[in-house]
Design a protein around this motif. Structure first.
Motif, PDB file in Angstrom:
ATOM      1  N   LEU A 157      10.510   0.729 -20.778  1.00 60.68           N
ATOM      2  CA  LEU A 157      10.554   0.096 -19.458  1.00 60.68           C
ATOM      3  C   LEU A 157       9.152  -0.284 -18.997  1.00 60.68           C
ATOM      4  CD1 LEU A 157      13.219   1.931 -17.253  1.00 60.68           C
ATOM      5  CD2 LEU A 157      13.093  -0.496 -17.810  1.00 60.68           C
ATOM      6  N   SER A 158       8.196   0.562 -19.321  1.00 55.93           N
ATOM      7  CA  SER A 158       6.806   0.274 -18.983  1.00 55.93           C
ATOM      8  C   SER A 158       6.353  -1.028 -19.636  1.00 55.93           C
ATOM      9  CB  SER A 158       5.912   1.432 -19.433  1.00 55.93           C
ATOM     10  OG  SER A 158       4.557   1.182 -19.142  1.00 55.93           O
ATOM     11  N   LYS A 159       6.684  -1.192 -20.908  1.00 54.02           N
ATOM     12  CA  LYS A 159       6.313  -2.415 -21.633  1.00 54.02           C
ATOM     13  C   LYS A 159       7.007  -3.640 -21.034  1.00 54.02           C
ATOM     14  CE  LYS A 159       5.485  -0.270 -26.174  1.00 54.02           C
ATOM     15  NZ  LYS A 159       5.990  -0.123 -27.558  1.00 54.02           N
ATOM     16  N   ARG A 160       8.276  -3.463 -20.662  1.00 54.92           N
ATOM     17  CA  ARG A 160       9.016  -4.589 -20.106  1.00 54.92           C
ATOM     18  C   ARG A 160       8.366  -5.100 -18.820  1.00 54.92           C
ATOM     19  NH1 ARG A 160      15.349  -3.719 -19.539  1.00 54.92           N
ATOM     20  NH2 ARG A 160      15.075  -1.886 -20.828  1.00 54.92           N
ATOM     21  N   VAL A 161       7.984  -4.160 -17.964  1.00 60.12           N
ATOM     22  CA  VAL A 161       7.328  -4.538 -16.711  1.00 60.12           C
ATOM     23  C   VAL A 161       5.983  -5.199 -17.005  1.00 60.12           C
ATOM     24  CG1 VAL A 161       6.289  -3.665 -14.584  1.00 60.12           C
ATOM     25  CG2 VAL A 161       8.466  -2.735 -15.363  1.00 60.12           C
ATOM     26  N   PHE A 162       5.255  -4.646 -17.965  1.00 59.49           N
ATOM     27  CA  PHE A 162       3.933  -5.181 -18.311  1.00 59.49           C
ATOM     28  C   PHE A 162       4.028  -6.632 -18.772  1.00 59.49           C
ATOM     29  CE2 PHE A 162       0.717  -5.974 -21.647  1.00 59.49           C
ATOM     30  CZ  PHE A 162      -0.430  -5.828 -20.891  1.00 59.49           C
ATOM     31  N   TYR A 163       4.972  -6.929 -19.647  1.00 55.03           N
ATOM     32  CA  TYR A 163       5.078  -8.289 -20.180  1.00 55.03           C
ATOM     33  C   TYR A 163       5.713  -9.266 -19.186  1.00 55.03           C
ATOM     34  CZ  TYR A 163       3.360  -6.821 -24.708  1.00 55.03           C
ATOM     35  OH  TYR A 163       2.552  -6.347 -25.713  1.00 55.03           O
ATOM     36  N   MET A 164       6.249  -8.739 -18.080  1.00 57.01           N
ATOM     37  CA  MET A 164       6.739  -9.603 -17.006  1.00 57.01           C
ATOM     38  C   MET A 164       5.604 -10.063 -16.087  1.00 57.01           C
ATOM     39  SD  MET A 164      10.217  -7.624 -15.824  1.00 57.01           S
ATOM     40  CE  MET A 164      10.211  -8.451 -14.235  1.00 57.01           C
ATOM     41  N   MET A 165       4.461  -9.410 -16.169  1.00 55.65           N
ATOM     42  CA  MET A 165       3.347  -9.743 -15.278  1.00 55.65           C
ATOM     43  C   MET A 165       2.850 -11.160 -15.560  1.00 55.65           C
ATOM     44  SD  MET A 165       1.120  -6.196 -15.268  1.00 55.65           S
ATOM     45  CE  MET A 165      -0.039  -6.780 -14.029  1.00 55.65           C
ATOM     46  N   ALA A 211       0.936  -0.376 -11.062  1.00 51.88           N
ATOM     47  CA  ALA A 211       1.420   0.953 -10.652  1.00 51.88           C
ATOM     48  C   ALA A 211       2.783   1.252 -11.280  1.00 51.88           C
ATOM     49  CB  ALA A 211       1.502   1.037  -9.130  1.00 51.88           C
ATOM     50  N   LEU A 212       3.638   0.231 -11.375  1.00 51.93           N
ATOM     51  CA  LEU A 212       4.948   0.408 -12.016  1.00 51.93           C
ATOM     52  C   LEU A 212       4.804   0.679 -13.513  1.00 51.93           C
ATOM     53  CD1 LEU A 212       7.209  -2.333 -10.382  1.00 51.93           C
ATOM     54  CD2 LEU A 212       7.583   0.133 -10.301  1.00 51.93           C
ATOM     55  N   VAL A 213       3.906  -0.051 -14.158  1.00 52.49           N
ATOM     56  CA  VAL A 213       3.656   0.157 -15.593  1.00 52.49           C
ATOM     57  C   VAL A 213       3.233   1.598 -15.839  1.00 52.49           C
ATOM     58  CG1 VAL A 213       2.152  -0.460 -17.531  1.00 52.49           C
ATOM     59  CG2 VAL A 213       3.078  -2.252 -16.054  1.00 52.49           C
ATOM     60  N   ILE A 237       0.843  -1.202   0.000  1.00 53.69           N
ATOM     61  CA  ILE A 237       0.000   0.000   0.000  1.00 53.69           C
ATOM     62  C   ILE A 237       0.874   1.247   0.000  1.00 53.69           C
ATOM     63  CG2 ILE A 237      -1.732   1.292   1.308  1.00 53.69           C
ATOM     64  CD1 ILE A 237      -2.768  -1.405   2.342  1.00 53.69           C
ATOM     65  N   THR A 238       1.960   1.216   0.765  1.00 53.86           N
ATOM     66  CA  THR A 238       2.896   2.356   0.784  1.00 53.86           C
ATOM     67  C   THR A 238       3.429   2.623  -0.617  1.00 53.86           C
ATOM     68  OG1 THR A 238       3.637   1.426   2.902  1.00 53.86           O
ATOM     69  CG2 THR A 238       4.822   3.344   2.061  1.00 53.86           C
ATOM     70  N   ILE A 239       3.839   1.548  -1.273  1.00 58.03           N
ATOM     71  CA  ILE A 239       4.450   1.686  -2.599  1.00 58.03           C
ATOM     72  C   ILE A 239       3.463   2.262  -3.602  1.00 58.03           C
ATOM     73  CG2 ILE A 239       5.494   0.426  -4.507  1.00 58.03           C
ATOM     74  CD1 ILE A 239       7.275   0.722  -1.988  1.00 58.03           C
ATOM     75  N   THR A 240       2.240   1.716  -3.616  1.00 56.60           N
ATOM     76  CA  THR A 240       1.247   2.214  -4.578  1.00 56.60           C
ATOM     77  C   THR A 240       0.805   3.634  -4.246  1.00 56.60           C
ATOM     78  OG1 THR A 240      -0.478   1.052  -3.305  1.00 56.60           O
ATOM     79  CG2 THR A 240       0.381  -0.049  -5.254  1.00 56.60           C
ATOM     80  N   SER A 241       0.988   4.048  -2.985  1.00 58.11           N
ATOM     81  CA  SER A 241       0.664   5.426  -2.600  1.00 58.11           C
ATOM     82  C   SER A 241       1.756   6.399  -3.023  1.00 58.11           C
ATOM     83  CB  SER A 241       0.460   5.528  -1.081  1.00 58.11           C
ATOM     84  OG  SER A 241      -0.640   4.774  -0.653  1.00 58.11           O
TER      85      SER A 241
END
Length: 746
Positions: A427-435, A414-416, A375-379
């Motif tokens: 970088l956004s795409k890389r994180v997305f395709y790691m999900m 949230a990272l994406v 929750i901290t991280i997403t905030s």
């Protein structure tokens, strides 16, 4: 005293029931002590004491007083589950038991749940069923609690079927646990089925059902349940009241909230901290902050639960300083702050626009020894977006990797979003395709990320992948896809998607979708078609639709249509300064000085103030902010010297300043100088001067990028040989080799 049934080896649940209904800790401890005094040389004493001590009280230290047993595999296993035991060691010992009985299975399920491993607890139950062991009441109760902790609806339904299969359909204890489990799984229908099948209902049954409705976002049903409870003659307890008051908060039902408050006062329950917290939240949600303050100040117990609620109330009411004052008082007290308190303040500071303070509190949180949770991280990730701080975002990403938080879809998403909004789409795409698993929100985030970067084709490709993977698109999905088509001038493809929304996907277009199509048609220069599209909208045209048309009129110099669109916008959004400025600029560019002057006069008469332009850029660990004509930066002299020097090279390369939109009371030289003072140009120059070997810079602006600055930055990117990324409220502009990704239309 419990009675043993020799023929079955089972025990009656007399004391088990006693534990459920004893509210005071002293009474619970006495019950455990009573078992210790029995002195039975049977592991069953340990079994029942363990279940009770773990499920219903904090008296785990009582386990050390239990009588010793012979060191059989079973007793070794039981001792491994003690206060200082190791769950992994317990599992090893359990596996050494040749034929574990139902008590041992139940203990292991309970131990896994209490240790924070509900998934493993459910796996143990699956193993139990695979071995054809019949679960008893306690085993079913333990696995129900494990499933509630995990929130797995599929497993929940299976456990419910087992409860019915083994003859416990009408059992009160299991029924209450099942209702709670379905509530945690957000499945009101299942909870109601269990509730209706109970022949006897107690206050826990009614409270659990009301809580389920609140969890399932059905506050009206929760209040109906509360009224039926009263009609049934069941008296609510403090847990009931603290459960049903949030329903009043959700519905902003002040009158009913006051009725419940009256009942609380008449029955002397107002000193209960959870009830007080719920009352504070109810009054704050109903915009009665003074009453919320009065309850807070009159409460005798000053703990973090109540403080968190009043802090949230202050933040929501725009009183950030009062919330921070409460937080400071809480920190000075003896109570150690938990994640809820820290997260409440971090989230509140973000909500109040106090980004720097949110980061400061995060730093203090870590210094105090409390590790940030999900929750901290997403905030805190939105702070990186607001500041455009991809460096800080990467630090948070690294923290997540070290602490294995990346199994959570919310954190991944949230990272994406953070990387996309900070300008690094790759970088956004890389994180997305790691999900490992992508829900609708994750797909929407990636689609919108591509759209804002002007990658309409990629947004369409993602949409097709999403549908092929079986994830159902929603209204937000189509807003993202149509926006991508608009930014990439894929008009015909956008129209195909628009008309397929309701036919193929069951999503009816709303005003946002119509505005996207107006924008797409307008950007392509099809202004008449865009106007017809607005006229044929089934709902009242929004400011977004007229604004898109007006913006296109500026690009295509269609003054007549600009008059029509401008008139509508000034009626719909009379307080929006941007509409006045844009319409005035269109008239100014068309040499219609009088009409431009009239718009500015109207703006003054209505007291409309233009929002000052502001641009910012992060260099190393510091965010540097610029306004028009800014001379407060330590490198001001170098910035203006650089712009003068590079300006000569830009002219030789073909750059011509666009001075049409600068005030007519200035001469040509003054107009040109005025353009060089714009905040985005100053920020870009500062970034170039501080490249330090980097191949790109990222600048962020609160308003739409100026037309002349857009043209100038294209030349700057080509002359200096770097990629310049600028984010304005509408989209990202990627400048490279003298070109922009928006194709000069934004």
């Amino acid at each position: 005293m419990f009675i043993r049934r020799e023929e079955t080896g089972e025990f009656t649940l007399h004391f088990y029931n006693l534990y459920l209904y004893k509210a005071k800790e002293r009474q619970k401890t006495q019950c455990v002590s009573h078992f210790c005094e029995i002195g039975e040389s049977d592991e069953s004493v340990y079994f029942f004491s363990y279940i009770w001590a773990n499920h219903f009280c904090k008296a785990k230290h009582m386990l050390s007083k239990l009588p010793s047993f012979g060191l059989t595999p079973n007793s070794q296993f039981l001792r491994a589950l003690g206060p200082s035991g190791d769950i992994r060691r317990a599992r090893q010992l359990f596996d050494e038991i040749p034929h574990p009985d139902i008590r041992s299975w139940t203990l292991l399920i309970t131990a896994y749940t209490k240790s924070g491993f509900p998934k493993e607890a459910l796996e143990v139950y699956d193993e139990l069923r695979a071995r054809k062991v019949h679960p008893d009441q306690l085993a079913l109760l333990s696995v129900t609690r494990a499933c509630a902790a995990l929130g797995n609806l599929i497993k929940a339904k299976g456990i419910h079927e087992d409860v019915i299969r083994y003859g416990y359909r009408a059992d009160l204890l299991l029924g209450n646990a099942l209702i709670d489990m379905y509530g945690k799984c957000k499945y009101a229908q299942g909870a109601r089925e269990v509730f209706d099948n109970l022949s006897v209902k107690d206050v826990i049954s009614w409270t659990s059902m009301s809580s389920c409705y609140v969890n399932c976002k059905l506050p009206s049903e929760a209040l109906i349940m509360f009224r039926e409870m009263g009609l049934d003659g069941v008296k609510p307890n403090p847990v009931t009241l603290s459960t049903v008051l949030p329903a009043c908060s959700d519905l902003k039902s002040l009158d009913l909230g006051r009725e419940i408050h009256g009942y609380i006062v008449r029955n002397g329950i107002h000193d209960n901290v959870y009830v007080s917290s719920a009352l504070v939240d109810m009054y704050a949600s109903c915009s009665r902050i003074k009453q919320a303050e009065m309850i807070f100040n009159s409460t005798r117990q000053f703990d973090y639960v109540l403080c968190n609620v009043i802090m949230s109330a202050y933040f929501s009411n725009g009183e950030c300083d009062k919330a921070l004052c409460i937080f400071d008082q809480l920190r000075k007290g003896r109570t150690k702050l938990n994640h809820d308190s820290w997260n409440s303040v971090i989230g509140g500071c973000m909500q109040s626009g106090r980004t720097d303070k949110a980061l400061q509190v995060l730093h203090e949180m870590q210094q105090s020894g409390v590790k940030p949770n999900k929750i901290t991280i997403t905030s805190v990730l939105p702070t990186c977006i607001d500041l455009g701080s991809i460096r800080r975002g990467k630090e948070i990403h690294g923290f997540l990797l070290r602490h294995i938080f990346l199994e959570d879809e919310t954190v991944f998403t949230a990272l994406v979003l953070m990387y996309a909004r900070c300008g690094d789409l790759e970088l956004s795409k890389r994180v997305f395709y790691m999900m490992p698993k992508k829900d609708t929100i994750a797909w929407n985030t990636m689609i919108i990320g591509n759209s804002m970067h002007g990658n309409g084709e990629d947004a369409l490709l993602l949409f097709r992948e999403m549908v092929s993977s079986g994830v159902k698109p929603n209204s937000v999905t189509f807003t993202g896809v149509l926006s991508g088509c608009s930014h990439s001038q894929l008009v015909d493809k956008g129209l195909m998607i628009f008309y397929a929304m309701s036919k193929e996907h069951g999503v009816e277009p709303d005003s946002e979708h119509y505005s996207c199509m107006v924008d797409a048609l307008s950007r392509a220069g099809r202004l008449e078609q865009a106007y017809d599209f607005i006229q044929n909208m089934p709902m009242k045209p929004s400011a977004g639709a007229w604004g898109a048309l007006l913006g296109a009129c500026r690009v295509y110099k269609n003054v007549e249509m600009a008059r029509v669109a401008g008139k509508q916008l000034l009626e719909i959004e009379p307080e929006n300064a941007g509409n006045y400025v844009l319409l005035s600029n269109i008239y100014e560019a068309a040499k219609l000085r009088d009409e431009a002057s009239e718009i500015r006069k109207l703006m003054r008469e209505r007291g409309i103030m233009k929002v000052p332009g502001c641009s910012w850029i992060q260099v190393k660990d510091k965010v540097h902010t610029f306004v028009v004509g800014d001379k407060n930066n330590a490198q001001t002299a170098d910035i203006y010297s650089f712009l003068t020097e590079v300006g000569e090279k830009m002219r030789l390369a073909g750059y011509l300043p666009c001075t049409d939109l600068v005030g007519q009371d200035l001469d040509a030289e003054e107009k040109e100088y005025s353009l060089c003072n714009h905040s985005e140009r100053l920020a870009v120059a500062f970034g170039i001067l501080n490249l330090d070997g980097a191949s790109s810079i990222r600048v962020f602006k609160n308003l739409r990028i100026c037309g002349d600055c857009h043209n100038a930055i294209k030349y700057l990117a080509k002359i200096v040989g770097v990629q310049i990324i600028v984010r304005d409220p509408l989209r990202f502009h990627h400048f490279k080799d003298g070109l922009c990704s928006c194709r000069d239309f934004w």
